[in-house]
Design an enzyme around this catalytic site. Structure first.
Site, PDB file in Angstrom:
ATOM      1  CD  GLU A   1      -2.763  -1.294   2.463  1.00  0.00           C
ATOM      2  OE1 GLU A   1      -2.656  -0.443   3.351  1.00  0.00           O
ATOM      3  OE2 GLU A   1      -3.557  -2.250   2.539  1.00  0.00           O
TER       4      GLU A   1
ATOM      5  CD  GLU B   1      -4.649  -8.235   1.871  1.00  0.00           C
ATOM      6  OE1 GLU B   1      -5.511  -7.547   2.435  1.00  0.00           O
ATOM      7  OE2 GLU B   1      -3.435  -7.979   1.926  1.00  0.00           O
TER       8      GLU B   1
END
Ligand code: XIL
Length: 376
Positions: free
Chosen positions: A162, A267
Site C-alpha cells: 500500500e 486478499e
C-alpha cells in the site's frame, strides 16, 4: 430389425451413457484446490487460532479446500519487532511450521507497510523522526532478519504493501517522507539479498482504480528500469457486491501482467453490508461509528442477498479463470465468515458474510458453482 431389438439397443446405449457420465463425474474434482489445480493456487489467510492448531474445524476446511496460506497478522512488523532489535518469532515460526506440515505454499505478509508498524521504527529517543540513513538501516535490519529466518520456506513475500494512493500519487507514509521513492527499490533489494530464490511482490488495495493502476505501473516500471526484479503484483481484492467494476479490474490485471509480473489475488473477500465508501478502499485506519441500520443481517442473510453474493463470487472467478495464465494464486482473506475482519472493519461488531464458508464451517452453495466453472 425387430422393434424389441431396437428397444434393447436403445436401452444399452442409454445405460452406457449413464455409466460413462457417472464415471466422469466421479472423477471430477469436488474441492476448490483440486478444481483449480493447474490454473492457480487457492489460498486462505489464517489467524493464530488456526496456525496453533486450536481451531480444528477451520483447519479441516483449510486442509480439504486450500493449498496456500497467508499470515493474517503474525508477520506484520509490530508483531515481529515490537521493540528495536527485539524480535518475537513464536507465532510466525508456528505459522511457517503449520504451513510446512500441511504442505501449503507459504506466503509472507508483509515486510514494509505504514500500518501495523511499531512506532519506534520511525522515531529516535527524543520522539523525532529518524534520519534517512537510520530508517534505511532499520528497514534493512528488519527485512534481512525476517527473510533470512524463513529462507527457502516462504514461496513469496509481500515486500511493500500500500504505497500508492487511489489517484496514483505516493502515500505520505513515514517511509516515503523520510526516505523518498527509493524506499521501495531498497526494500526489494534487501529482500532479494536475504533470499535470492523467493518471489517478491508489491501488494495494494483498490487496484481496479485507474489512478492507482497507472501509479503502480509507473512505480514498478521505474524500479524495473533500475534493475530490480518484481516477481509479482498483489491485487488485494476486498470487494463489495458492486465494487470494483470488473472491467476496470481486468484492465489492471492485464496492465500488471504486461510489466512481466505474475498477478496474485491476495486478499479476496466480499462484504454484503451497507455503508461502504469505495474511496476508503481497504484502508485499515478507516473507522465508522456503529449504527443498527448498518448491521441489517445479524439474524441471517436473506436469500436474495445470498444469491447476489454467489453471483458476484462467480463473476470474479470467471474473470480469474479467463486470465489463469497470468494469475499464480487466488487467496481468500479468511476461511469462514465468523473469522473475517470485515465483521469489524470499518465498523466494529457487525455480522458480515464475506467468505466462501459459513459460520458452521459449511461451504456456501457458490463453492460448488466455482468448482463447476473449471470442470466445464
Ligand atoms: C487486517 C487483518 O485482517 C485484521 O485482523 C487486522 O486487524 C487489520 O489488518 N490489507 C492488508 C491486510 O494488507 O494485512 C489487512 O489485514 C487487511 C487490509
Amino acid at each position: 430389425m425387430k422393434l424389441s431389438k431396437i428397444y434393447q439397443l436403445f436401452f444399452l446405449a442409454g445405460g452406457l451413457g449413464f455409466f460413462l457420465s457417472a464415471c466422469s463425474s466421479a472423477l471430477e474434482p469436488t474441492t476448490l484446490k483440486d478444481g483449480y489445480a493447474g490454473k492457480f493456487l487457492i489460498g486462505a489467510a489464517i489467524n493464530t487460532n488456526i496456525s496453533s492448531g486450536r481451531d480444528t474445524a477451520s483447519i479441516r476446511v483449510l486442509q480439504e479446500e486450500f493449498n496456500s496460506v497467508s499470515p493474517e497478522n503474525c508477520m506484520k512488523s509490530e508483531v515481529l519487532q515490537p521493540e528495536k532489535g527485539v524480535f518475537f518469532f513464536d507465532d510466525a515460526d508456528q505459522y511457517v511450521k503449520f504451513g510446512e506440515e500441511n504442505k501449503m505454499a507459504i506466503i509472507g505478509h508483509c515486510l514494509i507497510w505504514h500500518s501495523q508498524a511499531p512506532h519506534w521504527f520511525f522515531t529516535d529517543e527524543n520522539g523525532k523522526d529518524v534520519s534517512r540513513e537510520e530508517l534505511i538501516q532499520r528497514m534493512k535490519d528488519h527485512i534481512t532478519t525476517v527473510v533470512s529466518r524463513y529462507k527457502g520456506k516462504i514461496k513469496g513475500w509481500d515486500v511493500v504493501n500500500e504505497a500508492i494512493l487511489d489517484d496514483g500519487s505516493w502515500r505520505e507514509s513515514k517511509f516515503y517522507q523520510i526516505i523518498g521513492e527509493d524506499f521501495i527499490k531498497l526494500a526489494f533489494e534487501f529482500a532479494r539479498a536475504a533470499d535470492p530464490d523467493c518471489e517478491l511482490y508489491y501488494n495494494d488495495y483498490s487496484m481496479a482504480n485507474e489512478g492507482k493502476r497507472n501509479g503502480v505501473v509507473k512505480m514498478i516500471q521505474k524500479i524495473q528500469e533500475a534493475g530490480v526484479k518484481v516477481d509479482g503484483i498483489g491485487m488485494q481484492g476486498h470487494c463489495t457486491l458492486n465494487f470494483p467494476d470488473l472491467n476496470e479490474f481486468e484492465k489492471s490485471l492485464l496492465a500488471f501482467s504486461e510489466l512481466g509480473c505474475q498477478v496474485n489475488i491476495t486478499e479476496l473477500d466480499l462484504t454484503v453490508l451497507p455503508g461502504y465508501d469505495p474511496s476508503v478502499g481497504a484502508d485499515v485506519a478507516a473507522s465508522q461509528e456503529y449504527q443498527q441500520t448498518l448491521n441489517p443481517y445479524a439474524e441471517g442473510l436473506p436469500e436474495e442477498v445470498a444469491n447476489q453474493l454467489s453471483a458476484r463470487y462467480t463473476d470474479l472467478f470467471k474473470l480469474f479463470l479467463k486470465h489463469h495464465d497470468k494469475i499464480d494464486r487466488v487467496t481468500l482473506w479468511g476461511i469462514t465468515d465468523d473469522a473475517s475482519w470485515r465483521n469489524d472493519w470499518p465498523i466494529k461488531g457487525r455480522t458480515d458474510y464475506a467468505l466462501l464458508f459459513d459460520r458452521n464451517h459449511q461451504p456456501k452453495p457458490v463453492v460448488k458453482e466455482l468448482i463447476k466453472l473449471v470442470n466445464n
